[in-house]
Motif scaffolding. Sequence first.
Motif, short mmCIF file in Angstrom:
data_model
loop_
_atom_site.label_atom_id
_atom_site.label_comp_id
_atom_site.label_asym_id
_atom_site.label_seq_id
_atom_site.Cartn_x
_atom_site.Cartn_y
_atom_site.Cartn_z
N SER A 141 2.05 69.73 25.93
CA SER A 141 2.93 70.89 26.02
C SER A 141 2.98 71.58 24.66
O SER A 141 4.04 71.91 24.14
CB SER A 141 4.34 70.48 26.47
N ASP A 142 1.79 71.84 24.11
CA ASP A 142 1.66 72.49 22.80
C ASP A 142 2.19 73.92 22.82
O ASP A 142 2.54 74.46 21.78
CB ASP A 142 0.19 72.53 22.38
N ASP A 145 -1.70 79.11 25.24
CA ASP A 145 -2.21 79.51 26.54
C ASP A 145 -3.15 80.71 26.31
O ASP A 145 -2.72 81.72 25.74
CB ASP A 145 -1.06 79.92 27.48
N PRO A 146 -4.42 80.58 26.70
CA PRO A 146 -5.07 79.47 27.42
C PRO A 146 -5.46 78.34 26.48
O PRO A 146 -5.25 78.42 25.27
CB PRO A 146 -6.31 80.15 28.00
N ASP A 147 -6.06 77.28 27.06
CA ASP A 147 -6.58 76.16 26.28
C ASP A 147 -7.59 76.70 25.27
O ASP A 147 -8.58 77.33 25.64
CB ASP A 147 -7.24 75.16 27.23
N PRO A 148 -7.37 76.47 23.98
CA PRO A 148 -8.24 77.06 22.95
C PRO A 148 -9.44 76.23 22.58
O PRO A 148 -10.23 76.63 21.72
CB PRO A 148 -7.29 77.16 21.75
N THR A 149 -9.65 75.08 23.22
CA THR A 149 -10.65 74.12 22.75
C THR A 149 -12.05 74.72 22.65
O THR A 149 -12.73 74.59 21.63
CB THR A 149 -10.69 72.88 23.66
N GLY A 150 -12.49 75.39 23.72
CA GLY A 150 -13.84 75.93 23.74
C GLY A 150 -14.13 76.89 22.61
O GLY A 150 -15.27 76.99 22.14
N LEU A 176 -0.09 72.37 29.68
CA LEU A 176 -1.40 73.02 29.67
C LEU A 176 -2.37 72.07 28.98
O LEU A 176 -2.16 71.69 27.83
CB LEU A 176 -1.39 74.35 28.94
N TYR A 177 -3.40 71.68 29.71
CA TYR A 177 -4.37 70.73 29.17
C TYR A 177 -5.02 71.32 27.94
O TYR A 177 -5.52 72.45 27.96
CB TYR A 177 -5.42 70.41 30.23
N ASN A 178 -5.02 70.57 26.84
CA ASN A 178 -5.43 71.11 25.55
C ASN A 178 -6.10 70.01 24.74
O ASN A 178 -5.45 69.24 24.04
CB ASN A 178 -4.19 71.66 24.82
N SER A 179 -7.41 69.91 24.83
CA SER A 179 -8.14 68.85 24.13
C SER A 179 -8.05 69.01 22.61
O SER A 179 -8.09 68.02 21.88
CB SER A 179 -9.60 68.83 24.56
N MET A 180 -7.95 70.24 22.14
CA MET A 180 -7.82 70.44 20.71
C MET A 180 -6.49 69.89 20.20
O MET A 180 -6.39 69.45 19.05
CB MET A 180 -7.97 71.92 20.37
N GLN A 271 2.72 68.88 35.98
CA GLN A 271 1.64 69.85 35.80
C GLN A 271 1.96 71.17 36.50
O GLN A 271 1.69 72.25 35.98
CB GLN A 271 0.33 69.29 36.34
N ASP A 272 2.50 71.10 37.70
CA ASP A 272 2.84 72.30 38.47
C ASP A 272 4.12 72.01 39.24
O ASP A 272 4.08 71.58 40.39
CB ASP A 272 1.70 72.66 39.43
N PRO A 273 5.27 72.22 38.62
CA PRO A 273 6.54 71.87 39.25
C PRO A 273 6.77 72.58 40.58
O PRO A 273 7.52 72.07 41.44
CB PRO A 273 7.58 72.31 38.22
N ASN A 274 6.15 73.73 40.79
CA ASN A 274 6.39 74.51 41.99
C ASN A 274 5.35 74.27 43.09
O ASN A 274 5.38 74.95 44.13
CB ASN A 274 6.42 76.01 41.64
N ALA A 275 4.45 73.32 42.89
CA ALA A 275 3.43 73.05 43.91
C ALA A 275 4.07 72.53 45.18
O ALA A 275 5.03 71.74 45.14
CB ALA A 275 2.44 72.03 43.38
#
Length: 518
Positions: A141-142, A145-150, A176-180, A271-275
């Motif tokens: 939860s950094d 947005d979006p994931d900046p890794t790439g 938000l998935y964030n490998s960095m 990940q998606d509370p409203n799913a």
Amino acid sequence: MFANKISLAIKLFLFLLCLQVRAQKINPLPRNAPEQEGVSTAGIINFINAAGKSKTEFHSFMFLRHGKVITECWWSPYNANLKHTLYSTSKSFTAAAIGFASAEKRLSLDDKVISFFPDDTPNLVSPNLRELTVRDVLMMSDGQDPDPTGTLVKDSNWVKAFLELPIVNKPGTKFLYNSMGTYILSAIAQKVTGQKVVDYLGPRLFEPLGIMGMDWEISPQNINTGGWGLRLKTEDMAKFGQLYLQKGNLNGRQILPKEWVEEATSAKIMQDPNAPQAKKDSSDWLQGYCYQMWRCRHNGFRADGAFGQFIIMMPDEDAVIAITAETPDMQEEINLVWKYLLPSMHDAPLPADKNQETKLHRKLSSLALLPPAKAPVPASWAGINGKTFSMEPNEKKMQQISFDWKDKVCQVTIKGDTAVYKLYFGDGKWKMSETTRPGPSLLTGARANLVGLPAFKTAGSYDWKDDHSLELVLRYIESPHTEKMVCHIDGKKIRVEVQNSFDYGNKKTELKGSLLSK
């Protein structure tokens, strides 16, 4: 006489040292028959059969029940002695390093991230960046947005680039998935310990578990990549899972604090509370995220890596599943575990089933990923044997390619922009070798990608698709991936179609060249 005593003492010391090293190296998990641990062998056979019909290309599988290995298998040419790229399963090991550092009072999960990097912090610090904590990063939860890794992996200073990015959401509020972000955890661990994560974990995690020979990619700053890049053997993965299943306890010794393991494996953010509930019920990616681990259905949790690298821990069943693979559908891969292995487990030992055991052993011994079928050598072979082709400028940076056959082994020599590589391919069988030429990778564009790793082990095989088309299949067997090159040769012209296995036929890179005049 005195010198002889010293010599004898030295020999004794070296002998005891060798015994100690050997004891660390030979530290396998105990083995037992499935039924003795309450598992139906028939269920395991059904799983293996279903795996062979699925979208997933399995490379290894290990099943632990009550701390004992009840099934283990590798699909040839993969084998028990090979490491395997874990991709994001690495994240769980980085989190373990944070757990050790926290237990040693080197840091607190409430420490602010910028406090560790005064030289890389931007001049203007936003309120969200100022509030970002180690805990926020652990739970993905950094706030970026979006994931900046790439994008960031192409930079020369990943920490500085990460801290300069806008944090658009309040840290700790949105997944938000964030490998960095995991790389930042690795950098923090190195800051407070003075060691790369792989070295810091050595005496604390790897050595007690008997894990040896691991390696981990590094960044341009000589920091382990954290979010990816760790390579371990399948049994090493299972050992890690068993340690977490035992809440950090190993043979009566608390390796990791129990409180940390319980905290690190419980859901911290959805990940998606409203799913819709129906969607949640069918997904193992919507059960909640922990500290660099995922919650699963059936009250499980897992370390999870791209293309299907899994350590699945099931407390209710006292079981661990370790899998290495390459798949386009990771959910389908986990579904096989729930469909076939989960119902095969029972509370008490089962009667021995020798017929099923024999059937299972026969099945496991036959598992193989077959090389291309052997084909007759065409007349055109003579026209390219020993010849070199000069390639037009291309994105693969292949400048020349040549072919030489000896004893039915095809040696392909590729001249790149910085080195010359020799690759070996068997005739209708796998030719085992190694190369310094990097293979396919999800992070090919990263600076220092695959830096710090030894030569890559390969299994290569070739066949003729037709009289003028040579197919070369090269498995990088310490990774999930395979590279295929189809060389179309028409007189003095060559066209090489290069394809990575994880593109699943959707992308081909075409290279063109001409016979080099001598």
